[in-house]
Write an enzyme that holds these catalytic residues in place. Structure first.
Site, PDB file in Angstrom:
ATOM      1  N   HIS A  13       7.966   8.845   3.984  1.00 54.88           N
ATOM      2  CA  HIS A  13       6.719   9.567   4.036  1.00 54.88           C
ATOM      3  C   HIS A  13       6.994  11.016   3.717  1.00 54.88           C
ATOM      4  O   HIS A  13       6.107  11.948   4.052  1.00 54.88           O
ATOM      5  CB  HIS A  13       5.996   9.570   5.510  1.00 54.88           C
ATOM      6  CG  HIS A  13       5.649   8.257   5.717  1.00 54.88           C
ATOM      7  ND1 HIS A  13       4.633   8.030   6.826  1.00 54.88           N
ATOM      8  CD2 HIS A  13       6.165   7.011   5.709  1.00 54.88           C
ATOM      9  CE1 HIS A  13       4.425   6.776   6.800  1.00 54.88           C
ATOM     10  NE2 HIS A  13       5.500   6.148   6.213  1.00 54.88           N
TER      11      HIS A  13
ATOM     12  N   ARG B 298      18.734  -5.681  14.488  1.00 55.19           N
ATOM     13  CA  ARG B 298      18.936  -6.026  15.587  1.00 55.19           C
ATOM     14  C   ARG B 298      18.135  -6.916  16.215  1.00 55.19           C
ATOM     15  O   ARG B 298      17.038  -7.109  15.642  1.00 55.19           O
ATOM     16  CB  ARG B 298      19.263  -4.739  16.576  1.00 55.19           C
ATOM     17  CG  ARG B 298      17.651  -4.161  16.685  1.00 55.19           C
ATOM     18  CD  ARG B 298      17.659  -2.753  17.569  1.00 55.19           C
ATOM     19  NE  ARG B 298      18.001  -3.318  19.019  1.00 55.19           N
ATOM     20  CZ  ARG B 298      19.062  -3.030  19.522  1.00 55.19           C
ATOM     21  NH1 ARG B 298      19.902  -1.992  18.940  1.00 55.19           N
ATOM     22  NH2 ARG B 298      19.230  -3.217  20.905  1.00 55.19           N
TER      23      ARG B 298
ATOM     24  N   ASP C  92       0.910  -1.131   0.119  1.00 58.89           N
ATOM     25  CA  ASP C  92      -0.128   0.046  -0.227  1.00 58.89           C
ATOM     26  C   ASP C  92       0.734   1.190  -0.110  1.00 58.89           C
ATOM     27  O   ASP C  92       2.073   1.197   0.510  1.00 58.89           O
ATOM     28  CB  ASP C  92      -0.888  -0.044   1.247  1.00 58.89           C
ATOM     29  CG  ASP C  92      -0.195  -0.003   2.595  1.00 58.89           C
ATOM     30  OD1 ASP C  92       0.737  -0.699   2.745  1.00 58.89           O
ATOM     31  OD2 ASP C  92      -0.596   0.907   3.275  1.00 58.89           O
TER      32      ASP C  92
ATOM     33  N   GLU D 258      -0.420  -1.817   5.555  1.00 53.42           N
ATOM     34  CA  GLU D 258       0.718  -1.417   6.421  1.00 53.42           C
ATOM     35  C   GLU D 258       0.616  -0.067   7.158  1.00 53.42           C
ATOM     36  O   GLU D 258       0.808  -0.103   8.175  1.00 53.42           O
ATOM     37  CB  GLU D 258       2.151  -1.819   5.825  1.00 53.42           C
ATOM     38  CG  GLU D 258       3.263  -1.933   6.975  1.00 53.42           C
ATOM     39  CD  GLU D 258       3.581  -0.713   7.394  1.00 53.42           C
ATOM     40  OE1 GLU D 258       3.859  -0.453   8.740  1.00 53.42           O
ATOM     41  OE2 GLU D 258       3.680   0.322   6.904  1.00 53.42           O
ATOM     42  N   GLU D 259       0.058   0.796   6.316  1.00 58.29           N
ATOM     43  CA  GLU D 259       0.213   2.351   6.771  1.00 58.29           C
ATOM     44  C   GLU D 259      -1.026   2.457   7.652  1.00 58.29           C
ATOM     45  O   GLU D 259      -1.917   3.491   7.191  1.00 58.29           O
ATOM     46  CB  GLU D 259       0.396   3.278   5.504  1.00 58.29           C
ATOM     47  CG  GLU D 259       1.488   2.926   4.656  1.00 58.29           C
ATOM     48  CD  GLU D 259       2.654   3.462   5.351  1.00 58.29           C
ATOM     49  OE1 GLU D 259       2.506   3.962   6.301  1.00 58.29           O
ATOM     50  OE2 GLU D 259       3.951   3.260   4.671  1.00 58.29           O
TER      51      GLU D 259
END
Length: 386
Positions: free
Chosen positions: A358, A176, A79, A136-137
């Site tokens: 963004h 990580r 998306d 996802e957003e």
């Protein structure tokens, strides 16, 4: 284990897919064109099983290896964002108010490239599930795919995600073990007082003054409640009140976000917001209501799977180009739901010196494509070694 020759050969083709997707961005779950493009390509490649409609509009392709074995999942998001593009690229968005400002077009294209290669070679035992996720957003598409039974349906034992990162050199990787991206909670606060004439403030209960105190007091959660070593963000991002110069309004509305990297700090932050608001309401004779929404959880990498991901990345780019102790980021990521469901790891891929995520001028760097495709292929082949 340098970049695969085949991945380099496919770069222009994959970049073409990426730019096509970039021109026609879609938001949240309404990714019908993108999902159809993905499914068509997977079938064209000869992927053994292509299933659409997972988690509403997600797509999963299953690639079977040369022998039976377990299944690992590789995930990309599809998306875009509700942003007006200013990149000026020839392939810029043709849809007003929408653009791929986070590189999900690149993520989708790279995973398609990996699917093409893995289908051609099948140099692994078991299965690779290539996962193309909507929303996802902010829509929680990852959670929807998990709730839809994706892990069980395809027998996924481990799951891996990747995201581009501006500022990290092309060809570099960073990750990580443990928390790598934050939980993203949201709050709405309504302060109800007593309105009146601005020249007679003593006859009112001023919600603007009280709201200003709420904003200031919330900052003490970070400065005076949280351990200075802990990671916590409390940001008020909206403050709406009033309609005239000479009127004290009845109410003020505030909203904002809380970002944390641990469950304990998440609980503490919410509790303190409620306590602060209750105390200020009592002190001023006002009514303050708090609505608190738990959004994406912390994205937590599993130690063994992260170690393997680091090893694969170093085999591609060399030890100095892979940061295995990358500082956690306070942005959110709904791949967190998949990592709650199955062990795995989330890694960042360098996008070079580009506009930030963004940002209206952002564009995915196509030079990163061979590195991302090689990572996916080598990760799959090594985790499913024949």
């Amino acid at each position: 284990m340098p970049i695969l020759n085949r991945a380099a050969e496919l770069q222009d083709e994959i970049a073409g897919w990426r730019r096509q997707l970039h021109r026609e961005p879609e938001l949240l779950f309404a990714v019908e064109k993108t999902a159809a493009f993905v499914a068509e390509k997977l079938r064209e490649f000869g992927v053994d099983e292509v299933v659409t409609g997972i988690g509403r509009t997600g797509v999963v392709g299953l690639i079977r290896g040369k022998d039976e074995g377990r299944t690992i999942g590789l995930r990309a998001d599809m998306d875009a964002l509700p942003i007006e593009e200013t990149s000026g690229k020839p392939w810029a968005s043709i849809t007003k108010g929408k653009m791929h400002a986070c590189g999900h077009d690149g993520h989708t294209a790279m995973l398609l490239g990996a699917a093409k290669y893995l289908t051609e070679t099948r140099n692994f035992s078991g299965n690779v599930a290539v996962i193309f996720q909507p929303a996802e957003e902010g829509g929680g598409g990852g959670n929807e795919m998990v709730k839809d039974g994706m892990m069980e349906r395809f027998g996924i034992a481990e799951v891996y995600g990747m995201h581009n990162l501006p500022g990290l050199p092309v060809g570099s990787f960073g990750t990580r073990p443990g928390p790598i991206m934050a939980a993203t909670d949201e709050f709405n606060i309504t302060v109800r007082g007593r309105g009146g004439h601005a020249a007679l403030p003593h006859k009112t209960i001023d919600p603007i003054v009280i709201g200003a105190q709420v904003v200031t007091a919330l900052q003490t959660i970070v400065s005076r409640v949280a351990d200075p070593i802990a990671s916590l963000v409390v940001s008020v991002t909206k403050f709406n009140a009033g309609f005239a110069h000479n009127v004290i309004p009845e109410e003020a509305k505030l909203a904002g976000t809380v970002r944390t990297l641990s469950p304990d700090m998440r609980e503490e932050a919410e509790a303190r917001i409620r306590q602060i608001c209750a105390g200020l309401a009592s002190a001023h004779g006002a009514e303050i209501t708090v609505t608190y929404h738990r959004n994406y959880p912390v994205t937590v990498n599993h130690a063994d799977e992260t170690g393997h991901a680091v090893s694969v990345a170093r085999g591609i780019s060399g030890a100095t180009a892979v940061d295995d102790a990358l500082n956690p980021m306070m942005g959110g990521e709904d791949f967190s739901y998949m990592l709650q469901s199955r062990p795995g790891a989330f890694i960042f891929l360098g996008n070079g010196d580009t506009a930030g995520l963004h940002h209206p001028a952002y564009d995915f760097n196509d030079e990163a494509i061979p590195h991302g495709v090689t990572y996916w292929v080598k990760l799959a082949e090594s985790r499913l070694a024949a």
